[in-house]
Scaffold this motif. Structure first.
Motif, PDB file in Angstrom:
ATOM      1  N   HIS A  36      -0.453   6.051  -7.030  1.00 40.40           N
ATOM      2  CA  HIS A  36      -1.445   4.750  -7.200  1.00 40.40           C
ATOM      3  C   HIS A  36      -1.804   4.546  -8.631  1.00 40.40           C
ATOM      4  O   HIS A  36      -2.090   3.371  -8.768  1.00 40.40           O
ATOM      5  CB  HIS A  36      -2.735   5.324  -6.207  1.00 40.40           C
ATOM      6  CG  HIS A  36      -3.982   4.778  -6.605  1.00 40.40           C
ATOM      7  ND1 HIS A  36      -4.393   3.328  -6.275  1.00 40.40           N
ATOM      8  CD2 HIS A  36      -5.105   5.100  -7.488  1.00 40.40           C
ATOM      9  CE1 HIS A  36      -5.719   3.101  -6.902  1.00 40.40           C
ATOM     10  NE2 HIS A  36      -5.903   4.139  -7.251  1.00 40.40           N
TER      11      HIS A  36
ATOM     12  N   TYR B 290      -3.967   5.307   0.904  1.00 44.53           N
ATOM     13  CA  TYR B 290      -4.665   5.451   2.279  1.00 44.53           C
ATOM     14  C   TYR B 290      -4.008   6.612   2.997  1.00 44.53           C
ATOM     15  O   TYR B 290      -2.892   7.000   2.896  1.00 44.53           O
ATOM     16  CB  TYR B 290      -4.644   4.179   3.370  1.00 44.53           C
ATOM     17  CG  TYR B 290      -5.033   3.056   2.794  1.00 44.53           C
ATOM     18  CD1 TYR B 290      -6.523   2.851   2.770  1.00 44.53           C
ATOM     19  CD2 TYR B 290      -4.227   2.106   2.617  1.00 44.53           C
ATOM     20  CE1 TYR B 290      -7.105   1.574   2.175  1.00 44.53           C
ATOM     21  CE2 TYR B 290      -4.699   1.016   2.110  1.00 44.53           C
ATOM     22  CZ  TYR B 290      -6.144   0.597   1.904  1.00 44.53           C
ATOM     23  OH  TYR B 290      -6.376  -0.522   1.284  1.00 44.53           O
ATOM     24  N   SER B 291      -4.940   7.600   3.391  1.00 44.66           N
ATOM     25  CA  SER B 291      -4.275   8.726   4.488  1.00 44.66           C
ATOM     26  C   SER B 291      -3.667   7.764   5.722  1.00 44.66           C
ATOM     27  O   SER B 291      -4.354   6.554   6.024  1.00 44.66           O
ATOM     28  CB  SER B 291      -5.129   9.924   4.767  1.00 44.66           C
ATOM     29  OG  SER B 291      -6.164   9.313   5.780  1.00 44.66           O
TER      30      SER B 291
ATOM     31  N   PRO C  34      -3.173   0.181  -3.570  1.00 47.43           N
ATOM     32  CA  PRO C  34      -4.113   1.120  -2.697  1.00 47.43           C
ATOM     33  C   PRO C  34      -3.560   2.082  -2.045  1.00 47.43           C
ATOM     34  O   PRO C  34      -2.323   2.007  -1.648  1.00 47.43           O
ATOM     35  CB  PRO C  34      -4.644  -0.085  -1.854  1.00 47.43           C
ATOM     36  CG  PRO C  34      -3.817  -1.155  -1.673  1.00 47.43           C
ATOM     37  CD  PRO C  34      -2.805  -1.352  -2.748  1.00 47.43           C
TER      38      PRO C  34
ATOM     39  N   ALA D 244      -7.766   0.213   7.856  1.00 44.01           N
ATOM     40  CA  ALA D 244      -7.864  -0.470   6.536  1.00 44.01           C
ATOM     41  C   ALA D 244      -6.311  -1.324   6.256  1.00 44.01           C
ATOM     42  O   ALA D 244      -6.742  -2.376   5.703  1.00 44.01           O
ATOM     43  CB  ALA D 244      -7.866   0.413   5.353  1.00 44.01           C
TER      44      ALA D 244
ATOM     45  N   ALA E 149       0.777  -1.225   0.042  1.00 40.35           N
ATOM     46  CA  ALA E 149      -0.212  -0.008   0.034  1.00 40.35           C
ATOM     47  C   ALA E 149       0.938   1.172  -0.016  1.00 40.35           C
ATOM     48  O   ALA E 149       2.139   1.180   0.372  1.00 40.35           O
ATOM     49  CB  ALA E 149      -0.879  -0.074   1.187  1.00 40.35           C
TER      50      ALA E 149
ATOM     51  N   VAL F 184       0.754   5.034   1.889  1.00 41.78           N
ATOM     52  CA  VAL F 184       0.323   5.794   3.067  1.00 41.78           C
ATOM     53  C   VAL F 184       0.679   7.123   3.167  1.00 41.78           C
ATOM     54  O   VAL F 184       1.943   7.215   2.802  1.00 41.78           O
ATOM     55  CB  VAL F 184       0.430   5.003   4.433  1.00 41.78           C
ATOM     56  CG1 VAL F 184       0.133   5.905   5.521  1.00 41.78           C
ATOM     57  CG2 VAL F 184      -0.029   3.489   4.350  1.00 41.78           C
TER      58      VAL F 184
ATOM     59  N   GLN G 263      -6.794   6.889   7.497  1.00 40.83           N
ATOM     60  CA  GLN G 263      -7.624   5.679   7.084  1.00 40.83           C
ATOM     61  C   GLN G 263      -6.716   4.622   6.954  1.00 40.83           C
ATOM     62  O   GLN G 263      -7.477   3.154   7.512  1.00 40.83           O
ATOM     63  CB  GLN G 263      -7.961   5.998   5.495  1.00 40.83           C
ATOM     64  CG  GLN G 263      -8.483   7.299   5.266  1.00 40.83           C
ATOM     65  CD  GLN G 263      -8.351   7.517   3.661  1.00 40.83           C
ATOM     66  OE1 GLN G 263      -7.582   7.226   3.091  1.00 40.83           O
ATOM     67  NE2 GLN G 263      -9.568   8.395   3.055  1.00 40.83           N
ATOM     68  N   ALA G 264      -5.571   4.665   6.985  1.00 39.90           N
ATOM     69  CA  ALA G 264      -4.733   3.123   7.240  1.00 39.90           C
ATOM     70  C   ALA G 264      -4.908   2.679   8.295  1.00 39.90           C
ATOM     71  O   ALA G 264      -4.849   1.374   8.313  1.00 39.90           O
ATOM     72  CB  ALA G 264      -3.199   3.523   6.903  1.00 39.90           C
TER      73      ALA G 264
END
Ligand SMILES: Cc1cc2nc3c(=O)[nH]c(=O)nc-3n(C[C@H](O)[C@H](O)[C@H](O)COP(=O)(O)O)c2cc1C
Length: 171
Positions: free
Chosen positions: A22, A30-31, A28, A38, A4, A6, A34-35
């Motif tokens: 991305h 994510y901030s 994927p 997730a 991911a 981040v 968010q991470a």
């Protein structure tokens, strides 16, 4: 295996680089907030954070939770500048590849303490740069950004990170 992307962004330029990365890698994105929900702990990630006084924001928090495969600091300075300063101020281990990417600046996107800090910086560093008669092209860009704002997010700036990522896929 890197799973991911981040990032931590304040005014949006780091988020733009994360999105671009991305699009190019299909990983994927994510901030950091968010991470938390997730992404499992100890996931291997590419981390991007904006630079404040040479310090990559969110890096230490991210490094506590995830394995950082590479770190990208988004700043006002030229891509590839301030590597030593950022590594030292952020305490990034020597084994972790580090990139700096030129982001952007817009005083209208800043609030509170950050706005105040940059107003002072534009007055002091900006004045110093404006009065300098032998400015380098990079310093011209910095001065213009401080005075008028600007967005320098580009795929070209991201190229070294993409090349590094491609190299990792072959290992
Ligand atoms: C308080 C403050 C300090 C900053 N310090 C630096 C710095 O030390 N070096 C630099 O190149 N840019 C510095 N910048 C510029 C930001 O790193 C740049 O605007 C970046 O693109 C912001 O990313 P973001 O939009 O994701 O928040 C600073 C910006 C602020 C608001």
């Amino acid at each position: 295996m890197i799973t991911a992307i981040v990032y931590t962004s304040n005014s949006g330029y780091t988020a733009q680089y994360a999105e671009l990365l991305h699009e190019k890698t299909n990983l994927p994105v994510y901030s950091l907030d968010q991470a938390k929900a997730a992404l499992p702990e100890q996931s291997e990630i590419i981390y991007l954070g904006w630079i404040m006084a040479s310090n990559m924001q969110g890096y230490q928090k991210a490094a506590k939770r995830y394995r950082i495969a590479c770190a990208c600091g988004v700043c006002m300075g030229a891509s590839g500048s301030q590597l030593k300063e950022v590594r030292s101020a952020t305490k990034i281990d020597a084994s972790i590849p580090l990139f700096t990417l030129q982001g952007g600046f817009d005083m209208n996107k800043l609030h509170g303490m950050y706005k105040l800090m940059m107003q002072v910086m534009a007055k002091t560093a900006g004045k110093g740069l404006a009065e300098k008669t032998d400015r380098t092209p990079d310093e011209d860009v910095m001065l213009d950004m401080m005075l008028h704002g600007g967005n320098y997010v580009s795929e070209e700036n991201l190229r070294p990170v993409l090349d590094w990522y491609t190299g990792q896929q072959k290992i």
